[in-house]
Scaffold this active site. Sequence first.
Site: not given
Length: 254
Positions: A57, A170, A113, A132, A55, A59-60
């Site tokens: 975000h 995570h 999400h 996530d 996805h 942090d990905h």
Amino acid sequence: MLKILQIPVLTDNYIYLIHDVDSKQTAVVDPAEAKPVLDALKKYGWRLHFILNTHHHSDHVGGNLELKKQTGCKIIASGSDNHRIPGIDIAVRDRSYFQLGSHPISIIATSGHTLGHIVYYFEDDDLLFCGDTLFALGCGRLFEGSAEQLWESLQKLKNLPENTKVYCAHEYTLNNGKFALSVEPDNQALQSRMASIIQLRENKQSTVPSTIGEELATNPFFRENSASIQQHLKMQNKKPVEIFAALRKLKDSF
Ligand code: ZN
Ligand code: FE
């Protein structure tokens, strides 16, 4: 044969490198950063062929462009996130299919999400890279989708074989487990899983991957049918999706 490397980055993210020994092809799932991936590639002498994003975000996808520049890899991601995932080369959607070497990978759309969230299921290898959407003992927050959408997405994952390894993005397991115990304190499988999770975290070890079977037995977001959870929420005669929505809401403020 596939080799899987788990790289902890940022506060609590995991990046996964997947290397197929036979074809020498390598993929990376959700590279939050480029440097740790480049370091690992160098250390093992692997060449990067694909980035698999779950996805949009940061942090990905944070390492996408730098990795593409350094390695010439192709970026695979959800077509519906074309406008917000940097560097997409191959746009995929629900039930898209491709291979790493001779290993088949099917894409499962799991909105909730985020709306464009997808997961990667290596069907012959029983591996799930779920970003996530599903966490060990938890599930993703509802940033874009509805509780109904995330619930439907999780039903697809619930139906995978029980021995499927769950590689989430995570290390949230300890906190997730505290919440799980608060809504289902009498679940013995959960109690013993938590004991080993506490031990692992005390030694700064990873609690990921788990398996679909373990999640079915202990993850409250897979357990709307548990009498104990229903009783705890005082929701004995409600639909599973309503119980799920209530659990997700409770967890938001836990
Ligand atoms: Zn996210
Ligand atoms: Fe994340």
